[in-house]
Design a protein around this motif. Sequence first.
Motif, short mmCIF file in Angstrom:
data_model
loop_
_atom_site.label_atom_id
_atom_site.label_comp_id
_atom_site.label_asym_id
_atom_site.label_seq_id
_atom_site.Cartn_x
_atom_site.Cartn_y
_atom_site.Cartn_z
N LEU A 88 0.82 -1.21 0.00
CA LEU A 88 0.00 0.00 0.00
C LEU A 88 0.85 1.26 0.00
O LEU A 88 0.39 2.33 -0.40
CB LEU A 88 -0.94 0.01 1.21
CG LEU A 88 -1.97 -1.10 1.24
CD1 LEU A 88 -2.73 -1.09 2.56
CD2 LEU A 88 -2.92 -0.98 0.05
N VAL A 89 2.09 1.12 0.42
CA VAL A 89 2.97 2.27 0.58
C VAL A 89 4.02 2.35 -0.53
O VAL A 89 4.34 3.43 -1.02
CB VAL A 89 3.66 2.23 1.96
CG1 VAL A 89 4.56 3.43 2.16
CG2 VAL A 89 2.62 2.15 3.07
N THR A 90 4.55 1.21 -0.94
CA THR A 90 5.66 1.21 -1.88
C THR A 90 5.63 -0.05 -2.75
O THR A 90 4.95 -1.03 -2.41
CB THR A 90 7.01 1.31 -1.13
OG1 THR A 90 8.06 1.49 -2.06
CG2 THR A 90 7.27 0.07 -0.30
N LEU A 91 6.38 -0.03 -3.83
CA LEU A 91 6.47 -1.19 -4.71
C LEU A 91 7.36 -2.26 -4.07
O LEU A 91 8.50 -1.98 -3.72
CB LEU A 91 7.03 -0.79 -6.08
CG LEU A 91 7.12 -1.91 -7.11
CD1 LEU A 91 5.72 -2.47 -7.40
CD2 LEU A 91 7.74 -1.40 -8.39
N ILE A 107 -11.05 -8.74 -0.18
CA ILE A 107 -11.18 -7.32 -0.52
C ILE A 107 -9.81 -6.90 -1.01
O ILE A 107 -8.80 -7.10 -0.32
CB ILE A 107 -11.57 -6.47 0.71
CG1 ILE A 107 -12.91 -6.90 1.28
CG2 ILE A 107 -11.57 -4.98 0.34
CD1 ILE A 107 -13.24 -6.21 2.61
N ARG A 108 -9.75 -6.33 -2.21
CA ARG A 108 -8.49 -5.86 -2.78
C ARG A 108 -8.41 -4.34 -2.63
O ARG A 108 -9.29 -3.62 -3.08
CB ARG A 108 -8.40 -6.23 -4.27
CG ARG A 108 -7.16 -5.74 -4.94
CD ARG A 108 -7.15 -6.23 -6.40
NE ARG A 108 -6.08 -5.63 -7.14
CZ ARG A 108 -6.22 -4.59 -7.97
NH1 ARG A 108 -7.40 -4.06 -8.16
NH2 ARG A 108 -5.18 -4.10 -8.58
N ILE A 109 -7.35 -3.88 -1.96
CA ILE A 109 -7.12 -2.45 -1.74
C ILE A 109 -5.89 -2.05 -2.54
O ILE A 109 -4.79 -2.54 -2.29
CB ILE A 109 -6.90 -2.14 -0.26
CG1 ILE A 109 -8.06 -2.67 0.58
CG2 ILE A 109 -6.69 -0.64 -0.04
CD1 ILE A 109 -7.80 -2.67 2.07
N THR A 110 -6.07 -1.19 -3.53
CA THR A 110 -4.94 -0.78 -4.37
C THR A 110 -4.12 0.31 -3.69
O THR A 110 -4.60 1.02 -2.80
CB THR A 110 -5.43 -0.24 -5.73
OG1 THR A 110 -6.19 0.95 -5.49
CG2 THR A 110 -6.27 -1.27 -6.48
N ARG A 111 -2.89 0.43 -4.13
CA ARG A 111 -2.01 1.49 -3.63
C ARG A 111 -2.62 2.86 -3.94
O ARG A 111 -2.59 3.77 -3.11
CB ARG A 111 -0.62 1.37 -4.24
CG ARG A 111 0.37 2.37 -3.65
CD ARG A 111 1.79 2.23 -4.20
NE ARG A 111 2.24 0.85 -4.16
CZ ARG A 111 2.65 0.16 -5.23
NH1 ARG A 111 2.69 0.72 -6.42
NH2 ARG A 111 3.04 -1.10 -5.11
N ALA A 112 -3.19 3.02 -5.13
CA ALA A 112 -3.80 4.30 -5.52
C ALA A 112 -4.94 4.67 -4.56
O ALA A 112 -5.07 5.83 -4.16
CB ALA A 112 -4.31 4.23 -6.95
N LEU A 113 -5.76 3.71 -4.18
CA LEU A 113 -6.84 3.96 -3.24
C LEU A 113 -6.28 4.35 -1.87
O LEU A 113 -6.76 5.29 -1.23
CB LEU A 113 -7.74 2.72 -3.11
CG LEU A 113 -8.86 2.79 -2.08
CD1 LEU A 113 -9.82 3.95 -2.37
CD2 LEU A 113 -9.61 1.46 -2.05
N PHE A 114 -5.26 3.65 -1.44
CA PHE A 114 -4.65 3.96 -0.14
C PHE A 114 -4.05 5.37 -0.15
O PHE A 114 -4.21 6.13 0.81
CB PHE A 114 -3.59 2.92 0.19
CG PHE A 114 -3.05 3.03 1.58
CD1 PHE A 114 -3.81 2.60 2.66
CD2 PHE A 114 -1.79 3.55 1.82
CE1 PHE A 114 -3.32 2.71 3.95
CE2 PHE A 114 -1.30 3.65 3.11
CZ PHE A 114 -2.06 3.22 4.18
N HIS A 115 -3.39 5.73 -1.25
CA HIS A 115 -2.83 7.08 -1.36
C HIS A 115 -3.94 8.13 -1.35
O HIS A 115 -3.77 9.21 -0.77
CB HIS A 115 -1.97 7.20 -2.62
CG HIS A 115 -0.64 6.52 -2.48
ND1 HIS A 115 0.38 6.71 -3.35
CD2 HIS A 115 -0.17 5.65 -1.54
CE1 HIS A 115 1.42 5.98 -2.97
NE2 HIS A 115 1.10 5.33 -1.89
#
Length: 151
Positions: A88-91, A107-115
Amino acid sequence: MALTDDIHTLSQLPLFNGMSDDQLRLVAFGADRRIISTGQMLFREGSPAESAYVVTSGALELTVMDKDGHHRVQRVAGPGTLLSELALVTLVERKYTAVAREDTGIIRITRALFHRLIEEYPEAAKLIENRIRDNIAALAARATAQLHRFS
């Protein structure tokens, strides 16, 4: 699963614990939900991790490849487990392969959503920053406590 159920599930995870209903609603509404059928692979060890997953039902078998090329079970992730939190924070790369042991809800949480969450709610970013700092401090303390084993 209803949106309110997803909000409740997220609120139980250490990463999201203490966040407001509005913050959790943003994540729950923007996340993807699906069922992984028994035997289906969710992700492969070594692949790029661009999202985290929350197990809502069922179970995922987490395996790593040993030096002989065989998959060895590390653990089983059941309901309430957050996988690949660091994504969620980095690659990062996936540290294991995840395969559904039975029909499994995620439930899938994308990095973009977290940002988006931390951009729209700076107080959530501060909460997460404090959790990360506490986790690193705890890790350092555990490592220090084990130094005698390597002297």
